[in-house]
Design a protein around this motif. Structure first.
Motif, mmCIF file in Angstrom:
data_model
loop_
_atom_site.group_PDB
_atom_site.id
_atom_site.type_symbol
_atom_site.label_atom_id
_atom_site.label_comp_id
_atom_site.label_asym_id
_atom_site.label_seq_id
_atom_site.Cartn_x
_atom_site.Cartn_y
_atom_site.Cartn_z
ATOM 1 N N MET B 191 -34.133 0.174 19.829
ATOM 2 C CA MET B 191 -33.333 -0.880 20.492
ATOM 3 C C MET B 191 -34.172 -2.151 20.652
ATOM 4 S SD MET B 191 -30.481 0.505 20.873
ATOM 5 C CE MET B 191 -29.595 2.012 21.101
ATOM 6 N N GLU B 192 -35.437 -1.950 21.045
ATOM 7 C CA GLU B 192 -36.306 -3.114 21.246
ATOM 8 C C GLU B 192 -36.574 -3.821 19.919
ATOM 9 O OE1 GLU B 192 -39.658 -1.579 23.305
ATOM 10 O OE2 GLU B 192 -38.613 -1.550 25.232
ATOM 11 N N SER B 194 -34.513 -3.814 17.450
ATOM 12 C CA SER B 194 -33.253 -4.485 17.128
ATOM 13 C C SER B 194 -33.144 -5.813 17.884
ATOM 14 C CB SER B 194 -32.096 -3.558 17.480
ATOM 15 O OG SER B 194 -30.888 -4.227 17.396
ATOM 16 N N SER B 195 -33.519 -5.793 19.173
ATOM 17 C CA SER B 195 -33.479 -7.030 19.972
ATOM 18 C C SER B 195 -34.457 -8.058 19.420
ATOM 19 C CB SER B 195 -33.838 -6.737 21.426
ATOM 20 O OG SER B 195 -32.973 -5.779 21.939
ATOM 21 N N ALA B 198 -32.970 -9.567 16.425
ATOM 22 C CA ALA B 198 -31.892 -10.499 16.792
ATOM 23 C C ALA B 198 -32.452 -11.803 17.354
ATOM 24 C CB ALA B 198 -30.965 -9.838 17.808
ATOM 25 N N ALA B 199 -33.605 -11.712 18.010
ATOM 26 C CA ALA B 199 -34.172 -12.913 18.642
ATOM 27 C C ALA B 199 -35.009 -13.746 17.671
ATOM 28 C CB ALA B 199 -35.036 -12.494 19.830
#
Lengths: 234, 455
Positions: B191-192, B194-195, B198-199
């Motif tokens: 998840m991290e 993925s974030s 995205a960032a």
């Protein structure tokens, strides 16, 4: 007012020079960073119009070298080049970051090509005005009002017919009120390198100015030069 | 990016569902096996119990004596239940002649001649299933049958199975919750990552750094960073190109504007002529830039799938050189071609001509008068002798171009076009080292006979 234009494109450089000369500026042209630097080291200019993309490098290098010098005191005898010289950048680089970088390097203004010469002239006048420590666009001295934008002179609210060269001498003397400027200094501010200057040209223009604006406006210091006393000294 | 909704596919949800599904399946198997085991164990226990009671009765001396016929005794069992697992056994005792001597419980009378051992029989007025065990004593004078209602046995079996299943019933939600938490915790690095992806801001020369250096992420992070670098390089290149175009186009336009403004004032005839000459030259220059832009658009247009054919590079070089003969002569330059009679390759002649023209034009534009310009082309001497190269060399001093400066790095729009044409042909465009008297060489190294992308 003497302007140095550092621009490698002959069409732009000559177009600028022609327009500036029509407005009464003395213009010198250089096409490289090194040429511009040696001109600044040799002569005194009132403003620098600088292109960024030059044949031997970036105009920003010239600007950095100029601004890196210790600040002169603004006297006529200050060492050359003058690190506080007003600089107007003209360039095709139009991105915000590039403008910011140009201004951060030390430019006083930034104009993106293509531009209208009138806009460049207005910006140049503003730079020269700020450089002379004036906030007002008009130069006032007693009953004389000089408008650098319209290049007109009024005395007691009446328009005085004045030639571009006379206007330039008057403006230089008014900007330097209280300081004596020698004939050589006036010539340096008013004529470019290759301009043919008659030996008594300055005297003739001073004579005409005295005739049109009053004999007491411009004072002569024998063996030294000319000056306009400050208002409050009268 | 739109906000994810519950209906969007989710790895977390999928993992949870699959894990719970697997868990429920395993649990169901466990329940089934537990039930089966419970029933079997209950059967075994019951049978063992029946046999034990039968043996016990055969050893009891209080039973009626042999040959003594008595009215069978029926014991009443109501009110005597003291344990959940206490079973209501029924007992029948016969003498050797088949006379029922003794009985206990409420089971119906079993046929005397029933087979010895275990049996499941239907008995009674309303036939009910009974489990029975019959056995003769050693002297063969008495026969005992012990019976248990099958419902009672099944109840025991269900009870045993239920006892085995029960822990699973309350463990299932606990395990599910623990599983969900474990999956969520296990997926946190993903998840991290993925974030972090995205960032990412391509414009800001960011690179992806995984907070958790898990080896499973290494290849993903490396691939993303490689893509990122490529994207950033492409963006930087586009920015340089835009800047180059802006410069090339704005410069003549500015000159035209300034010259026309100067013409508005009263200029002397000589200055007027000079201004008009500048306007004419700058207009042509702006037109040339537009031509370059069109060429650039052509070279970028969907890979320029059409136009691939056999090209004679040497012939093309000679044709281009001939076209610039006049321009070179006006500058007192010399243009020469050094090439074999014919050098055939597969390529796009229009784009190759544009590239060659740009190289020659750059040599003409950016060198002093009297420069010697040579177009050289040939075959590589190395292993791949089929691969061709072409280069334009000059002996003119170019101001502002350092030897190490990369090609198409904001140098000229023309070089950008050449680089694109080279890329179209899977070729390499670079500044090559050159032997004296030449000072500058720009070279295109073609790969071995570039394939027509159109097939």
């Amino acid at each position: 007012m003497r302007i140095l234009v550092v621009e490698d494109d002959a069409g732009i450089a000559e177009g600028l020079a022609a327009n500036l000369r029509q407005r009464g500026y003395a213009v010198d042209l250089c096409e490289s960073v090194e040429g511009g630097w040696s001109a600044l080291c040799r002569e005194r200019f009132d403003a620098l119009i600088l292109d960024l993309g030059l044949v031997d490098g970036d105009g920003a290098q010239l600007l950095q070298r100029l601004r890196a010098l210790p600040l002169s005191q603004g006297s006529a005898k200050a060492p050359l080049p003058d690190s506080a010289l007003p600089v107007l950048i003209i360039t095709a680089r139009d991105e915000v970051e590039q403008r910011i970088a140009g201004l951060d390097t030390g430019a006083d203004d930034y104009l993106v090509k293509p531009f209208d010469f009138n806009e460049l002239d207005a910006r140049l006048r503003a730079l020269l005005r700020r450089s002379a420590g004036r906030a007002q666009p008009m130069v006032r001295h007693g009953d004389i009002v000089l408008d650098p934008a319209a290049r007109t002179v009024c005395r007691a609210d009446r328009l005085v017919d004045i030639s571009p060269r006379e206007f330039a001498i008057l403006l230089v003397l008014l900007e330097a009120r209280g300081r004596v400027l020698s004939r050589a200094q006036l010539e340096e501010r008013l004529y470019s390198w290759n301009a043919a200057v008659e030996s008594n040209a300055i005297e003739v223009h001073i004579h005409h100015l005295r005739r049109k604006l009053g004999a007491t406006l411009i004072q002569t210091m024998r063996g030294v030069g000319y000056f306009i006393p400050k208002d409050e000294a009268r | 990016m739109s906000r994810p909704t519950w209906s969007d596919p989710s790895l977390m949800r999928q993992l949870l569902l699959w894990s719970l599904g697997a868990l429920v399946l395993v649990w169901a198997c466990f329940v089934f096996l537990a039930y089966r085991t419970g029933v079997e164990e209950a059967d075994e226990l019951t049978d063992g119990h029946l046999a034990s009671v039968a043996v016990l009765l055969l050893g009891v001396h209080g039973l009626p004596a042999l040959g003594q016929r008595v009215e069978p005794l029926r014991l009443r069992q109501e009110g005597l239940k003291n344990h959940d697992y206490q079973q209501s056994l029924s007992v029948l005792v016969w003498d050797a002649q088949g006379g029922l001597r003794w009985r206990s419980g409420n089971a119906p009378t079993l046929a005397f001649d029933a087979t010895e051992g275990y049996a499941t029989v239907l008995a009674g007025e309303v036939p009910l299933a009974w489990r029975s065990f019959s056995q003769w004593n050693r002297e063969h004078t008495q026969k005992v049958a012990v019976m248990l209602h099958l419902d009672e046995r099944d109840a025991l079996a269900n009870d045993i199975a239920g006892q085995m299943i029960e822990p699973g019933l309350w463990l299932l939600p606990v395990v599910s919750l623990a599983l969900g938490l474990a999956i969520s915790r296990g997926l946190r690095p993903l998840m991290e990552l993925s974030s972090a992806v995205a960032a990412l801001d391509v414009q800001n020369a960011d690179s992806l750094v995984a907070r958790h250096a898990l080896r499973e992420f290494d290849s993903v992070v490396e691939s993303i960073n490689t893509l990122l670098v490529r994207q950033q390089q492409a963006l930087a290149r586009e920015r340089r190109l835009a800047s180059e175009i802006a410069h090339e186009l704005r410069t003549p336009l500015t000159s035209i504007v300034l010259q026309t403004q100067a013409l508005e004032a009263a200029l002397d005839a000589k200055t007027q002529r000079a201004a008009l000459a500048h306007i004419r030259a700058d207009t042509l220059r702006a037109g040339h830039v537009l031509d370059q832009l069109l060429a650039l658009a052509r070279s970028s247009r969907g890979g320029a799938k059409s136009g691939w054919e056999q090209v004679d590079l040497a012939r093309l070089a000679r044709a281009v050189a001939a076209d610039y003969a006049q321009a070179a002569w006006e500058r007192s330059d010399v243009i020469e071609v050094e090439a074999e009679a014919s050098l055939a390759m597969n390529g796009q002649p229009v784009l190759l001509e544009i590239a060659l023209r740009n190289l020659v034009e750059n040599a003409l534009r950016h060198t002093p008068f009297g420069t010697r310009i040579v177009i050289q082309c040939g075959r590589k001497q190395e292993a791949d002798a089929r691969a061709l190269w072409v280069q334009v060399c000059d002996d003119g001093k170019r101001e502002g171009v350092s030897a190490g400066r990369p090609v198409a790095d904001g140098l000229h729009l023309g070089h950008e076009i050449v680089a694109r044409v080279a890329a179209e042909h899977k070729a390499q465009f670079h500044r090559a080292s050159c032997a004296p008297p030449f000072t500058t060489c720009y070279r295109i190294d073609f790969a071995q006979s570039p394939e027509n992308p159109a097939g």
